[in-house]
Design a protein around this motif. Structure first.
Motif, PDB file in Angstrom:
ATOM      1  N   THR A  71      80.917 -22.147  10.776  1.00  0.00           N
ATOM      2  CA  THR A  71      80.201 -21.771   9.566  1.00  0.00           C
ATOM      3  C   THR A  71      78.816 -21.232   9.944  1.00  0.00           C
ATOM      4  O   THR A  71      78.272 -21.629  10.985  1.00  0.00           O
ATOM      5  CB  THR A  71      80.058 -22.995   8.629  1.00  0.00           C
ATOM      6  OG1 THR A  71      79.273 -22.656   7.493  1.00  0.00           O
ATOM      7  CG2 THR A  71      79.406 -24.165   9.347  1.00  0.00           C
ATOM      8  N   PRO A  72      78.242 -20.328   9.162  1.00  0.00           N
ATOM      9  CA  PRO A  72      76.915 -19.813   9.505  1.00  0.00           C
ATOM     10  C   PRO A  72      75.861 -20.905   9.619  1.00  0.00           C
ATOM     11  O   PRO A  72      75.030 -20.892  10.524  1.00  0.00           O
ATOM     12  CB  PRO A  72      76.605 -18.844   8.357  1.00  0.00           C
ATOM     13  CG  PRO A  72      77.949 -18.420   7.853  1.00  0.00           C
ATOM     14  CD  PRO A  72      78.822 -19.637   7.988  1.00  0.00           C
ATOM     15  N   THR A  73      75.877 -21.854   8.673  1.00  0.00           N
ATOM     16  CA  THR A  73      74.929 -22.962   8.692  1.00  0.00           C
ATOM     17  C   THR A  73      75.662 -24.248   8.338  1.00  0.00           C
ATOM     18  O   THR A  73      76.660 -24.231   7.611  1.00  0.00           O
ATOM     19  CB  THR A  73      73.791 -22.747   7.671  1.00  0.00           C
ATOM     20  OG1 THR A  73      74.359 -22.619   6.360  1.00  0.00           O
ATOM     21  CG2 THR A  73      72.985 -21.499   8.005  1.00  0.00           C
ATOM     22  N   LEU A  74      75.157 -25.374   8.840  1.00  0.00           N
ATOM     23  CA  LEU A  74      75.739 -26.663   8.488  1.00  0.00           C
ATOM     24  C   LEU A  74      75.363 -27.017   7.049  1.00  0.00           C
ATOM     25  O   LEU A  74      74.232 -26.776   6.627  1.00  0.00           O
ATOM     26  CB  LEU A  74      75.238 -27.752   9.434  1.00  0.00           C
ATOM     27  CG  LEU A  74      75.609 -27.587  10.909  1.00  0.00           C
ATOM     28  CD1 LEU A  74      74.990 -28.707  11.723  1.00  0.00           C
ATOM     29  CD2 LEU A  74      77.115 -27.554  11.086  1.00  0.00           C
ATOM     30  N   PRO A  75      76.285 -27.590   6.283  1.00  0.00           N
ATOM     31  CA  PRO A  75      75.963 -27.923   4.891  1.00  0.00           C
ATOM     32  C   PRO A  75      74.968 -29.068   4.786  1.00  0.00           C
ATOM     33  O   PRO A  75      75.023 -30.028   5.559  1.00  0.00           O
ATOM     34  CB  PRO A  75      77.322 -28.314   4.301  1.00  0.00           C
ATOM     35  CG  PRO A  75      78.142 -28.743   5.483  1.00  0.00           C
ATOM     36  CD  PRO A  75      77.676 -27.907   6.630  1.00  0.00           C
ATOM     37  N   ALA A  76      74.064 -28.947   3.829  1.00  0.00           N
ATOM     38  CA  ALA A  76      73.182 -30.058   3.477  1.00  0.00           C
ATOM     39  C   ALA A  76      73.965 -31.021   2.591  1.00  0.00           C
ATOM     40  O   ALA A  76      75.030 -30.675   2.068  1.00  0.00           O
ATOM     41  CB  ALA A  76      71.951 -29.529   2.750  1.00  0.00           C
ATOM     42  N   PRO A  77      73.481 -32.253   2.385  1.00  0.00           N
ATOM     43  CA  PRO A  77      74.186 -33.185   1.500  1.00  0.00           C
ATOM     44  C   PRO A  77      74.428 -32.571   0.125  1.00  0.00           C
ATOM     45  O   PRO A  77      73.513 -32.016  -0.493  1.00  0.00           O
ATOM     46  CB  PRO A  77      73.225 -34.379   1.414  1.00  0.00           C
ATOM     47  CG  PRO A  77      72.487 -34.349   2.716  1.00  0.00           C
ATOM     48  CD  PRO A  77      72.312 -32.887   3.028  1.00  0.00           C
ATOM     49  N   GLY A  78      75.658 -32.620  -0.329  1.00  0.00           N
ATOM     50  CA  GLY A  78      76.024 -32.079  -1.628  1.00  0.00           C
ATOM     51  C   GLY A  78      76.281 -30.586  -1.649  1.00  0.00           C
ATOM     52  O   GLY A  78      76.648 -30.036  -2.684  1.00  0.00           O
ATOM     53  N   GLU A  79      76.094 -29.924  -0.503  1.00  0.00           N
ATOM     54  CA  GLU A  79      76.241 -28.466  -0.455  1.00  0.00           C
ATOM     55  C   GLU A  79      77.620 -28.074   0.085  1.00  0.00           C
ATOM     56  O   GLU A  79      78.152 -28.713   0.992  1.00  0.00           O
ATOM     57  CB  GLU A  79      75.161 -27.870   0.442  1.00  0.00           C
ATOM     58  CG  GLU A  79      75.235 -26.351   0.568  1.00  0.00           C
ATOM     59  CD  GLU A  79      74.250 -25.787   1.576  1.00  0.00           C
ATOM     60  OE1 GLU A  79      74.012 -24.567   1.555  1.00  0.00           O
ATOM     61  OE2 GLU A  79      73.719 -26.571   2.396  1.00  0.00           O
TER      62      GLU A  79
END
Length: 303
Positions: free
Chosen positions: A19-27
């Motif tokens: 993925t381009p960026t790691l997800p933040a909590p809830g994202e």
């Protein structure tokens, strides 16, 4: 049977999304790739040791599912002795891994069959006694790690503990460890300190174990012992693609180098070369290098 390394630990199927960026909590983020890759800290370290040229045995557990069959085959094809790998009813362990475009990752592990690894057999104890070095981690029940370490001490086999994932450990287990391999977060957990200085962390840890290697990611590693020896090992300068199995590659190669008679600072340099090869390509087990690859980067980095 003569072995350089016996590994007691976890084996998982890694479910890897890029993925381009790691997800933040809830994202929720949209990924651009997916693969299933044999992994698990124990299995990765066993494969790393075998590919680094060490005669290696693995003691662990897989489930009765399709993943279990694939995991067993992957270890065997990598040259690992799997006579100590048992099959238990139920699912195999899995790891849910997200890797971003910078090569950083986040990992959630569901232990599955790894949680059923208990009660070493007579044959397991023989594999530990036949090795120069026992390698353990903390993705299987602590009682299994403690039992393995006791068996190693009785047999005169040196014990390497990669204390990951981070947790508090009983004094008895630490008293059986010859070499502790930890990153900064794991070191702070074991030392029960907020200190961030590598020297302070090692000073705290060598009170309970005789040898410590503190890994610092791209900054390399620091070796320390109770005699006051401290040595910093720079990491190879490489282009990072995926850091997923870098620590396991380091630990497996370190165990082989120590089993072969290198002193620990020198073993750390060779292990750093193994990690440096690993981070240049994606995946876990598939990224682990062979001995010639390690030697090549070692000779360039530490002439």
């Amino acid at each position: 049977m003569s072995l350089e390394v016996t590994v007691v630990g976890s084996v998982n199927m890694d479910l890897v999304a890029t993925t381009p960026t790691l997800p933040a909590p809830g994202e929720t983020v949209l990924g651009h790739g997916f693969s299933t890759v044999p992994g698990g800290k124990g299995a990765n370290q066993a494969v790393a040791a075998a590919r680094a040229g060490g005669r290696t045995a693995f003691i662990g557990a897989v489930g009765s599912d399709g993943f279990g069959t694939e995991l067993r085959s992957a270890l065997e094809l990598s040259g690992v002795d799997i006579d100590g790998l048992r099959t238990v009813p139920g699912p195999s362990g899995v790891a849910l891994i997200a890797v971003d475009d910078a090569g950083e990752n986040s990992i959630v592990v569901a232990p599955g069959a790894n949680g059923e690894l208990r009660n070493l057999t007579v044959e397991d104890r023989g594999r530990i006694a036949a090795a120069s070095v026992l390698v353990c981690q903390l993705e299987v029940p602590l009682l299994a790690v403690l039992e393995a370490a006791r068996a190693a001490r009785e047999a005169g086999t040196r014990v390497v503990l990669n204390a990951a994932p981070a947790r508090e450990l009983p004094a008895e287990l630490l008293s059986l460890v010859d070499l502790l391999v930890v990153n900064e977060g794991e070191a702070r957990t074991l030392a029960d300190t907020e200190a961030t200085d590598p020297g302070s962390l090692i000073d705290a840890l060598v009170r309970v174990v005789p040898h410590v290697v503190l890994t610092l990611g791209g900054a390399g590693s620091v070796y320390g012992d109770r005699g006051g020896r401290r040595e910093t090992v720079a990491a190879p300068k490489v282009t990072v693609v995926d850091t997923t199995a870098a620590g396991d590659s380091f630990t497996g190669a370190l165990a082989v180098a120590w089993a072969e008679g290198r002193d620990l600072p020198e073993a750390c340099r060779w292990a750093s070369a193994a990690g440096g090869v690993t981070v240049q390509r994606p995946g876990a087990t598939s990224a682990l290098p062979g001995r010639a690859e390690i030697d090549d980067l070692y000779e360039v980095t530490y002439p």
